[in-house]
Design a protein around this motif. Sequence first.
Motif, short mmCIF file in Angstrom:
data_model
loop_
_atom_site.label_atom_id
_atom_site.label_comp_id
_atom_site.label_asym_id
_atom_site.label_seq_id
_atom_site.Cartn_x
_atom_site.Cartn_y
_atom_site.Cartn_z
N LEU A 143 -8.46 3.31 -2.02
CA LEU A 143 -7.32 3.87 -2.88
C LEU A 143 -7.79 4.59 -4.17
CD1 LEU A 143 -5.09 0.76 -2.45
CD2 LEU A 143 -4.25 2.93 -1.81
N ALA A 144 -9.13 4.19 -4.35
CA ALA A 144 -9.69 4.53 -5.95
C ALA A 144 -9.51 5.73 -6.35
CB ALA A 144 -10.98 3.62 -5.94
N SER A 145 -9.73 6.80 -5.55
CA SER A 145 -9.54 8.24 -5.65
C SER A 145 -8.21 8.71 -6.21
CB SER A 145 -9.83 9.04 -4.59
OG SER A 145 -8.89 8.77 -3.35
N LYS A 146 -7.09 7.63 -5.82
CA LYS A 146 -5.95 8.03 -6.23
C LYS A 146 -5.06 7.35 -7.43
CE LYS A 146 -1.63 9.96 -4.92
NZ LYS A 146 -1.40 11.28 -4.67
N MET A 147 -5.54 6.07 -7.51
CA MET A 147 -5.28 5.11 -8.47
C MET A 147 -6.39 4.05 -9.15
SD MET A 147 -2.81 2.97 -5.56
CE MET A 147 -2.45 4.64 -4.99
N ARG A 180 0.90 -1.00 -0.06
CA ARG A 180 -0.06 0.00 0.14
C ARG A 180 0.86 1.23 0.02
NH1 ARG A 180 -2.57 3.34 4.07
NH2 ARG A 180 -4.72 4.04 3.26
N ALA A 181 2.04 1.27 0.99
CA ALA A 181 2.50 2.38 1.00
C ALA A 181 3.59 2.66 -0.41
CB ALA A 181 3.94 2.27 2.22
N LEU A 182 4.02 1.45 -1.01
CA LEU A 182 4.57 1.73 -2.24
C LEU A 182 3.67 2.27 -3.49
CD1 LEU A 182 6.89 -1.59 -2.41
CD2 LEU A 182 7.80 1.01 -2.20
N ALA A 183 2.41 1.87 -3.22
CA ALA A 183 1.65 2.17 -4.19
C ALA A 183 1.31 3.96 -4.41
CB ALA A 183 -0.04 1.50 -4.38
N TYR A 184 1.25 4.24 -2.92
CA TYR A 184 1.14 5.72 -2.93
C TYR A 184 2.32 6.35 -3.31
CZ TYR A 184 -3.41 6.02 -0.60
OH TYR A 184 -4.82 5.66 -0.16
#
Length: 261
Positions: free
Chosen positions: A49-53, A21-25
């Motif tokens: 997460l959907a608002s960011k990716m 999760r942290a790496l995705a952000y």
Amino acid sequence: MPSINDSRCVLVTGATAGIGRALAYAISDLPSKPRVIAAGRRQDRLDELASKMDTIQIDFETDKETIKKFVDDTIAKYPDLDTLVLSAGVQYETWFQKPETIDLDKLLSELNVNYTSILTTITYFLPHLLKLAADGRPCFICPVTAGLGITPGAWVANYSASKAALHSLCYSLHAHLQGTNVHIMEIIPPLVESELHDAEDTTKMLTNKWMPLEEYIPVTMDGLTKGDFQISSGVSLAGLNRFETGKEEVVMKGLEVRKSW
């Protein structure tokens, strides 16, 4: 040196918690602004997460047919996908002096999630990545292994063995893919803040021992942006330096010798 700064579209598995999760952000915040696809099993976390990716729901405790469909569907929807960050994993304690307590179904599931499903995912994605790479696009496969794959933790014996298998595979993939423009970047964390330990209810006892994500992620992103083959820190880096210095060259040489037979 090609690095994740060159990535246009990145799939992160295990993206609903912990390191994934942290790496995705962090990857989505790169100045190069790659498209990030977060894959994981918990829909409520994916919704966050959907608002960011972009997001895809999948549980990697599954069979090769399900993974093949996931790969085919993902490539069809995201033909620019050029980077895999493979972070899905589970961990269980195992006490062999009490064999009657061992649940083999759990251990086989752990092996599947931590190794077999990742091997399968890589294998099914490789034709796509090799084609992109042949057209001049740098591509990256970034499996998340563990320091326990170098120096096993006897209390998590099967977890350590599964990460050791993935760690070994990274060396071989790195050797096989030389000259293809598909690059291996193995992420080798130490004990890091994660929900991984919730399954055994050991999270509370580890909170004063693990590396916080806010400390770990910048070091890891530094390695990814440099294009390092192995990206480690803390005690895992110490183990890597102590036990594996020179191993990359030995593996590369061994493959060349085999090709000459």
